[in-house]
Design a protein around this motif. Structure first.
Motif, short mmCIF file in Angstrom:
data_model
loop_
_atom_site.label_atom_id
_atom_site.label_comp_id
_atom_site.label_asym_id
_atom_site.label_seq_id
_atom_site.Cartn_x
_atom_site.Cartn_y
_atom_site.Cartn_z
N TYR A 190 0.83 -1.21 0.00
CA TYR A 190 0.00 0.00 0.00
C TYR A 190 0.86 1.26 0.00
N PRO A 194 -2.44 1.35 5.98
CA PRO A 194 -3.89 1.62 5.99
C PRO A 194 -4.45 1.78 7.40
N CYS A 197 -3.74 5.50 7.83
CA CYS A 197 -4.31 6.36 6.79
C CYS A 197 -5.35 5.56 6.00
N PRO A 198 -6.64 5.71 6.31
CA PRO A 198 -7.68 4.93 5.64
C PRO A 198 -7.75 5.16 4.13
N SER A 199 -7.22 6.29 3.65
CA SER A 199 -7.26 6.57 2.21
C SER A 199 -6.11 5.91 1.44
N ALA A 200 -5.27 5.14 2.14
CA ALA A 200 -4.17 4.44 1.47
C ALA A 200 -4.72 3.49 0.42
N ARG A 201 -3.99 3.36 -0.69
CA ARG A 201 -4.46 2.48 -1.76
C ARG A 201 -3.39 1.46 -2.11
N LYS A 202 -3.84 0.35 -2.68
CA LYS A 202 -2.92 -0.70 -3.09
C LYS A 202 -2.18 -0.28 -4.36
N SER A 416 -3.82 9.44 -2.10
CA SER A 416 -5.07 8.87 -1.58
C SER A 416 -5.90 8.24 -2.69
N LYS A 417 -6.85 7.39 -2.30
CA LYS A 417 -7.76 6.75 -3.25
C LYS A 417 -8.49 7.78 -4.08
#
Length: 421
Positions: A190, A194, A197-202, A416-417
């Protein structure tokens, strides 16, 4: 590491699959591993499975060792620690048989994975792959115990924490595998943690170099030495979850598309301690003696700052960081050499964290470091030390700002996503 030998097969590919402790944490999960391995074989691949010990098992074994002896011998520690992977390998082979497949378990000394003699942190020298090849030619899945090897005297050795990753990539390199799949409890690499930071993306693809930096800076998805081996031998690594069939993250050589990404990820490392040596002699050779003494005692230092001392003329202050886990053992050595160099005081601070940004695109984009400093300043976060490389900038900050700094940098560099949508 020398090649294990040549191998030819009509199969579509030669695949190494590594399953971590969580993936083999129960009999039900081991059955899931067995089904995955059989499915890969039925798809036309030759399959080598590398297994870790069941989750929590290595800690249990080491706990027993410390109950038996306050200072257990490193050689005997390796003997007991290696049994966790032995159990996993046998259970996995049994589960493959129970699911209708054919398998053979192999331990480190049977493969043979030859290492140096550094117990608990051995390094692989060569891998003899004949037993793996003969197993595959019989139509069996080779199930290899990770984390372990044997030295030239026949003693069992282990490769250190996360060593099963190293086993998997090293075996893949030695036998000429087409890919090494690392199955874990996360579905890839990521852009940052995550959990913070909940907005982390793969990330779909990341270069060896970026992954190496992220691993060294605190990202715990892959063990550093496994990435080093993958990069050296060009082994494509696929990091994915064992709990679904979703694509994970491919760790590969760099290309133009990867270079276009300025910042690939944000990492943080809480295992940092700050050491401030006050008022050493300001003359040539002082810093060499200080850090030479650290190196002689196998203590690795990271960020280093030297400036004019505020306490007296012709004196200098030296600040550096080292692993927090090394601090207690390092203190006597630090204070001894500091006194020899004229210092009357050494200060320590364990309430620090290192936050870093990593990306191949930093090579061709100016102003990235300044942008990082500005983002932190806007959040009221003071920078205590800085270190850089061609594709990385790291800042030492107070530990209480960890989450704020990670989120600010992640959003500030558009990771972020939402920003990528």
């Amino acid at each position: 590491m020398l090649p294990a030998g040549s191998y030819s097969s009509p199969a579509l590919a030669l695949v190494v699959q590594k399953f971590g402790g969580t993936s083999v944490g129960s009999i039900d999960r081991i059955r899931n591993v067995a089904r995955r391995a059989i499915a890969a074989q039925k798809a036309g691949n030759d399959v080598v499975v590398i297994v870790s010990a069941m989750s929590g098992e290595t800690n249990r074994l080491l706990g027993l060792a410390h109950e038996a002896s306050k200072l257990p011998e490193a050689r005997e520690m390796d003997v007991i620690a290696s049994t966790g992977e032995q159990v996993s390998a046998a259970l996995t082979a049994m589960a493959i048989h129970a699911e209708g497949g054919q398998a053979r378990s192999l331990l480190g000394h049977q493969v043979k994975i030859l290492t140096d003699g550094a117990f608990t942190k051995a390094r692989i020298k060569t891998i003899e792959g004949s037993k793996i090849f003969s197993t595959l030619k019989k139509g069996q899945i080779a199930v290899v115990a990770g984390f372990q090897g044997v030295d030239e005297h026949g003693d069992i050795t282990t490769l250190g924490r996360g060593g099963s990753d190293t086993t998997a990539v090293a075996v893949a390199a030695a036998i000429g595998a087409d890919a090494c799949e690392i199955y874990t409890d996360v579905d890839g690499v990521y852009t940052t943690d995550p959990n913070i930071c909940p907005s982390a993306r793969k990330i779909n693809r990341i270069s060896y170099e970026e992954m190496l930096e992220l691993a060294s800076l605190g990202a715990k998805v892959l063990q550093i030495r496994s990435v080093e081996i993958a990069m050296k031998y060009g082994v494509p690594v696929h990091v994915r979850t064992s709990f679904s069939d979703a694509e994970g993250t491919w760790v590969t050589g760099e290309d133009k598309s990867l270079e276009d990404v300025v910042v690939a990820g944000v990492a943080y490392d809480k295992n940092e301690a700050r050491v401030h040596v006050v008022g050493v002699d300001d003359k040539p050779g002082v810093v060499a003696e200080l850090f030479g003494s650290m190196a002689e005692k196998n203590f690795s230092v990271d960020m280093i700052i030297q400036n004019v001392s505020k306490t007296a003329q012709d004196r200098a202050d030296v600040t550096f960081t080292l692993a927090k886990t090394d601090l207690a053992r390092a203190k006597p050595a630090i204070e001894e050499v500091a006194k020899r160099l004229g210092s009357n005081e050494v200060r320590y601070d364990e309430e620090v964290v290192k936050v870093s940004i990593v990306g191949l695109g930093m090579r061709s984009h100016a102003g990235i470091a300044a942008r990082m400093f500005r983002i932190l300043a806007e959040e009221g976060i003071n920078i205590q030390a800085i270190s850089t490389s061609e594709i990385k900038v790291s800042c030492l900050i107070h530990a209480k700002y960890t989450e704020l700094a990670v989120r600010a940098l992640h959003d500030g560099f558009g990771l972020s996503k939402e920003a990528s949508a």
